[in-house]
Scaffold this active site. Structure first.
Site, PDB file in Angstrom:
ATOM      1  N   ASP A  29       7.027  -5.331   6.417  1.00 35.84           N
ATOM      2  CA  ASP A  29       7.128  -6.789   6.389  1.00 35.84           C
ATOM      3  C   ASP A  29       8.490  -7.196   6.966  1.00 35.84           C
ATOM      4  O   ASP A  29       9.497  -6.550   6.692  1.00 35.84           O
ATOM      5  CB  ASP A  29       7.015  -7.242   4.924  1.00 35.84           C
ATOM      6  CG  ASP A  29       7.160  -8.746   4.758  1.00 35.84           C
ATOM      7  OD1 ASP A  29       6.890  -9.488   5.726  1.00 35.84           O
ATOM      8  OD2 ASP A  29       7.545  -9.175   3.644  1.00 35.84           O
ATOM      9  N   ASN A  31       9.233 -10.876   7.251  1.00 33.62           N
ATOM     10  CA  ASN A  31       9.578 -12.266   6.907  1.00 33.62           C
ATOM     11  C   ASN A  31       9.452 -12.540   5.408  1.00 33.62           C
ATOM     12  O   ASN A  31       9.302 -13.691   4.993  1.00 33.62           O
ATOM     13  CB  ASN A  31       8.731 -13.252   7.727  1.00 33.62           C
ATOM     14  CG  ASN A  31       7.250 -13.080   7.423  1.00 33.62           C
ATOM     15  OD1 ASN A  31       6.861 -12.126   6.743  1.00 33.62           O
ATOM     16  ND2 ASN A  31       6.436 -13.999   7.901  1.00 33.62           N
ATOM     17  N   ASP A  33       7.252 -12.319   3.198  1.00 36.61           N
ATOM     18  CA  ASP A  33       6.072 -12.863   2.515  1.00 36.61           C
ATOM     19  C   ASP A  33       5.295 -11.764   1.790  1.00 36.61           C
ATOM     20  O   ASP A  33       4.223 -12.010   1.238  1.00 36.61           O
ATOM     21  CB  ASP A  33       5.162 -13.630   3.497  1.00 36.61           C
ATOM     22  CG  ASP A  33       4.564 -12.740   4.573  1.00 36.61           C
ATOM     23  OD1 ASP A  33       4.913 -11.529   4.622  1.00 36.61           O
ATOM     24  OD2 ASP A  33       3.756 -13.238   5.377  1.00 36.61           O
ATOM     25  N   ASP A  37       3.650  -6.982   9.056  1.00 36.07           N
ATOM     26  CA  ASP A  37       3.372  -7.810  10.230  1.00 36.07           C
ATOM     27  C   ASP A  37       3.662  -7.034  11.519  1.00 36.07           C
ATOM     28  O   ASP A  37       4.195  -5.919  11.486  1.00 36.07           O
ATOM     29  CB  ASP A  37       4.167  -9.123  10.153  1.00 36.07           C
ATOM     30  CG  ASP A  37       5.592  -8.916   9.681  1.00 36.07           C
ATOM     31  OD1 ASP A  37       6.298  -8.106  10.326  1.00 36.07           O
ATOM     32  OD2 ASP A  37       5.998  -9.515   8.655  1.00 36.07           O
ATOM     33  N   ASP A 106      -8.758  -1.911  16.359  1.00 31.37           N
ATOM     34  CA  ASP A 106      -9.924  -1.689  15.516  1.00 31.37           C
ATOM     35  C   ASP A 106     -10.960  -2.762  15.833  1.00 31.37           C
ATOM     36  O   ASP A 106     -10.687  -3.952  15.690  1.00 31.37           O
ATOM     37  CB  ASP A 106      -9.481  -1.801  14.046  1.00 31.37           C
ATOM     38  CG  ASP A 106     -10.357  -1.002  13.102  1.00 31.37           C
ATOM     39  OD1 ASP A 106     -11.579  -1.033  13.280  1.00 31.37           O
ATOM     40  OD2 ASP A 106      -9.804  -0.370  12.177  1.00 31.37           O
ATOM     41  N   GLU A 249     -16.422   5.170  13.981  1.00 28.64           N
ATOM     42  CA  GLU A 249     -16.570   5.553  12.580  1.00 28.64           C
ATOM     43  C   GLU A 249     -18.061   5.730  12.295  1.00 28.64           C
ATOM     44  O   GLU A 249     -18.838   4.794  12.454  1.00 28.64           O
ATOM     45  CB  GLU A 249     -15.992   4.469  11.660  1.00 28.64           C
ATOM     46  CG  GLU A 249     -16.023   4.883  10.203  1.00 28.64           C
ATOM     47  CD  GLU A 249     -15.894   3.718   9.217  1.00 28.64           C
ATOM     48  OE1 GLU A 249     -15.463   3.957   8.087  1.00 28.64           O
ATOM     49  OE2 GLU A 249     -16.254   2.577   9.578  1.00 28.64           O
ATOM     50  N   HIS A 321      -7.550   4.389   5.371  1.00 26.81           N
ATOM     51  CA  HIS A 321      -7.346   3.260   4.454  1.00 26.81           C
ATOM     52  C   HIS A 321      -8.481   3.091   3.452  1.00 26.81           C
ATOM     53  O   HIS A 321      -8.408   2.218   2.594  1.00 26.81           O
ATOM     54  CB  HIS A 321      -7.190   1.983   5.287  1.00 26.81           C
ATOM     55  CG  HIS A 321      -8.437   1.663   6.049  1.00 26.81           C
ATOM     56  ND1 HIS A 321      -8.877   2.444   7.108  1.00 26.81           N
ATOM     57  CD2 HIS A 321      -9.364   0.685   5.898  1.00 26.81           C
ATOM     58  CE1 HIS A 321     -10.018   1.940   7.555  1.00 26.81           C
ATOM     59  NE2 HIS A 321     -10.334   0.878   6.850  1.00 26.81           N
ATOM     60  N   ASP A 322      -9.546   3.884   3.579  1.00 28.64           N
ATOM     61  CA  ASP A 322     -10.673   3.804   2.640  1.00 28.64           C
ATOM     62  C   ASP A 322     -10.687   4.987   1.668  1.00 28.64           C
ATOM     63  O   ASP A 322     -11.545   5.036   0.779  1.00 28.64           O
ATOM     64  CB  ASP A 322     -12.015   3.829   3.392  1.00 28.64           C
ATOM     65  CG  ASP A 322     -12.231   2.619   4.277  1.00 28.64           C
ATOM     66  OD1 ASP A 322     -11.714   1.531   3.945  1.00 28.64           O
ATOM     67  OD2 ASP A 322     -12.920   2.762   5.307  1.00 28.64           O
TER      68      ASP A 322
HETATM   69  O1  TEU Z   1     -15.759   1.330   6.226  1.00 28.45           O
HETATM   70  C1  TEU Z   1     -17.072   1.768   6.180  1.00 28.45           C
HETATM   71  C2  TEU Z   1     -17.607   2.238   4.881  1.00 28.45           C
HETATM   72  O2  TEU Z   1     -18.812   2.230   4.714  1.00 28.45           O
HETATM   73  C3  TEU Z   1     -16.789   2.752   3.771  1.00 28.45           C
HETATM   74  O3  TEU Z   1     -15.694   3.477   4.115  1.00 28.45           O
HETATM   75  C4  TEU Z   1     -16.426   1.645   2.823  1.00 28.45           C
HETATM   76  O4  TEU Z   1     -15.165   1.149   3.113  1.00 28.45           O
HETATM   77  C5  TEU Z   1     -16.437   2.074   1.405  1.00 28.45           C
HETATM   78  O5  TEU Z   1     -15.305   2.807   1.112  1.00 28.45           O
HETATM   79  C6  TEU Z   1     -17.658   2.819   1.002  1.00 28.45           C
HETATM   80  O6  TEU Z   1     -17.623   3.005  -0.368  1.00 28.45           O
HETATM   81  C7  TEU Z   1     -15.363   0.446   7.226  1.00 28.45           C
HETATM   82  C8  TEU Z   1     -13.894   0.124   7.092  1.00 28.45           C
HETATM   83  O7  TEU Z   1     -13.145   1.282   7.336  1.00 28.45           O
HETATM   84  C9  TEU Z   1     -13.656  -0.498   5.755  1.00 28.45           C
HETATM   85  O8  TEU Z   1     -12.304  -0.715   5.483  1.00 28.45           O
HETATM   86  C10 TEU Z   1     -14.421  -1.782   5.721  1.00 28.45           C
HETATM   87  O9  TEU Z   1     -14.330  -2.374   4.451  1.00 28.45           O
HETATM   88  C11 TEU Z   1     -15.894  -1.576   6.069  1.00 28.45           C
HETATM   89  O10 TEU Z   1     -16.083  -0.756   7.195  1.00 28.45           O
HETATM   90  C12 TEU Z   1     -16.527  -2.899   6.393  1.00 28.45           C
HETATM   91  O11 TEU Z   1     -16.018  -3.378   7.596  1.00 28.45           O
HETATM   92 CA    CA Z   2       5.153 -10.567   6.752  1.00 29.97          CA
END
Ligand code: TEU
Ligand code: CA
Length: 544
Positions: A29, A31, A33, A37, A106, A249, A321-322
């Protein structure tokens, strides 16, 4: 050592590359908030150059109501003001390029936001030209067209009384699915992709790309009948340049379908993210987790490594990130073993064939977090908590699942320093910072030659300087061993042995004779004692 810069105009350059994923909300970050960014990313490019990566997969930065952190896009050609401006994005592309780093955006093409102009128009009436950009079925508001469930809970159908119709959404209610059977819709998407290519973006990660060919009436989500036809058109219309790298993906990918996705003629994508290895420690649902049985993981990798050899291209990742943090998942995040187990897991993944992706903070050995339920931001976490407690589950059991599998484990802010705000923000962070930033942080890692950071840096250098990583044939050793993962990679001239101890015990290990006494390329214990110590990993190498 200065970084080796790849020639990115050529098809296949990504086979020698290593990518780094940035989840912009949590990276830096500038700024105050509390939200990361684009200017923050620009300010950290030198750090990424030091690590040695070739490209950044940037999670969505387009305009979005942020119901699902940008995976709900309301304008494909605008930057969300929360992240900055279009000129910040242009500057990021230029500044990254100066450091040999390509920006990969993405693309969320399966669905958009319910605030997108297309959807707002579609709601105006069945005759509106945008109505058919989405998937509608007539109904009474009582019984949805079928039993399909949305990934984030509830029915996949939401009723719009004004139209007397349901629309289809595989994810949140606010993420209506786009109708890929409509060529006008597809053409609009291609236009917005070209907008970014012309701005200098070097490639794309394609969100849930295996789901674009869905057939709602037949309850088909992934791998629909027109999937590959759509992908080939997408590739022709939107990605004609040889050097663009594309990674799809695809939770539903198998070795056979991955060969089609990543065919060498470039007719579809450069590679896929497949998730078979990530599903081995769960039940039928991701929240029902079980311990990893190492022989399953080894068999899974063997299948992919051998199956795609010369017939396709894979990606290599343990985090995104998931997903929960890998050191907390398959390693050991207690103080005694965290660093060594993080290095061990990196060794296992980076020794294989494919393109490695490092998720922000992985190079520091960042760990999972435990928060009270109200402090989690993720829509998926909040929904599963509500659903399962309402269905009678004990709240403690639901929380145990969330601690192990919740997506916010990966999304806590990047830990740059030991200070308050972790060098991430001077304001209140949008999601709590892990308390262990006082000792797990980039500043400390850069000052310690034995850090996880420098270990990743070395793995990246090795991949670029040794052909065997790119093209060697994979053989699994000792498939039934429940604690040691060992494999070899061979080309005609180069030979690599990778050995990883997945346990906290010291174990015997017989180095295959041909590797005895040869060079150790990298290892997480500095001396050469016999046997494998807790979480020990090493790569041995010779040439013929
Ligand atoms: O994720 C696809 C997906 O089906 C899973 O990884 C989901 O996020 C979840 O963890 C299943 O339990 C992609 C993205 O990477 C995710 O961040 C998004 O939320 C999702 O698509 C919808 O766009
Ligand atoms: Ca920021």
């Amino acid at each position: 050592m200065s970084n080796i810069i790849l020639d990115k105009s050529k098809h296949g350059w990504w086979k020698s590359a290593v990518f780094y994923q940035i989840y912009p909300k949590s990276f830096q970050d500038t700024n105050a908030d509390g939200i990361g960014d684009l200017r923050g990313i620009i300010s950290r490019l030198d750090y990424l150059q030091e690590l040695g990566i070739d490209g950044i997969w940037l999670s969505p930065v387009c305009q979005s109501p942020q119901v699902d952190n940008g995976y709900d896009i309301s304008d494909y050609c605008a930057i969300d003001p929360m992240f900055g401006s279009l000129s910040d994005m242009e500057e990021l592309i230029v500044e990254a390029e100066k450091r040999g780093i390509t920006i990969i955006m993405d693309l969320v093409l399966n669905h958009c936001s319910d605030q997108h102009f297309w959807f707002l128009e579609a709601l105006k009436g069945r005759d509106n030209p945008y109505h058919d950009f989405f998937i509608w079925r007539d109904g009474d508001g009582v019984t949805p067209p079928n039993e399909m469930k949305a990934t984030f809970g509830g029915s996949a159908w939401t009723y719009v009384p004004e139209l007397g119709q349901y629309y289809f959404h595989q994810f949140a209610v606010e993420q209506p699915d786009l109708n890929w059977d409509n060529p006008a819709m597809r053409a609009e998407l291609y236009k917005s992709i070209r907008f970014w290519v012309e701005k200098g973006v070097g490639g794309f990660r394609l969100d849930v790309i295996d789901q674009i060919g869905k057939v709602a009436d037949q309850m088909i989500t992934a791998n629909g009948p027109r999937l590959h036809e759509f992908l080939q058109e997408l590739s022709r219309e939107a990605f004609p340049e040889e050097g663009l790298v594309t990674v799809g993906e695809a939770w539903g990918a198998t070795v056979d379908s991955a060969k089609i996705y990543s065919a060498e003629d470039g007719s579809e994508l450069s590679m896929v993210f497949q998730f078979q290895h990530m599903c081995l420690d769960q039940g039928p649902e991701k929240w029902d987790f079980k311990p990893l049985y190492l022989p399953d993981l080894k068999a899974c990798y063997k299948n992919w490594q051998q199956g795609l050899h010369t017939e396709g291209w894979n990606s290599l990742f343990l985090n995104n990130h998931d997903l929960p943090r890998i050191v907390s998942r398959w390693g050991n995040d207690c103080d005694e073993h965290r660093v060594n187990s993080a290095k061990m897991l990196a060794t296992m993944a980076h020794g294989m064939q494919g393109t490695p992706y490092i998720y922000q903070g992985e190079e520091l050995g960042m760990t999972n977090i435990r928060l009270p339920i109200e402090e989690y931001a993720d829509i998926e976490i909040q929904n599963i908590y509500r659903e399962r407690t309402a269905a009678g589950w004990h709240p403690e059991d639901v929380m145990a699942s969330i601690y192990a599998r919740g997506r916010d484990n990966a999304r806590t802010p990047m830990q740059w320093t030991a200070k308050d705000g972790a060098g991430f923000t001077q304001g209140k962070p949008w999601l709590p910072i892990n308390g262990n930033h006082t000792y797990i942080n980039a500043e400390a890692a850069l000052a310690d030659p034995d850090s996880v950071f420098y270990y990743y840096k070395k793995l990246i250098e090795l991949r670029k300087s040794h052909e065997v990583f790119r093209s060697g044939w994979f053989e699994l050793l000792d498939p039934d061993n429940e604690k040691v993962f060992a494999y070899t990679r061979d080309t005609e001239k180069e030979h690599l042995l990778v050995v990883c101890n997945f346990s906290g015990e010291t174990l015997p290990f017989d180095v295959p004779e041909r590797f005895c006494g040869c060079e150790m390329l990298i290892g997480n214990y500095s001396d050469g004692e016999p046997g494998l110590r807790p979480y020990e990993a090493a790569m041995l190498y010779y040439r013929t």
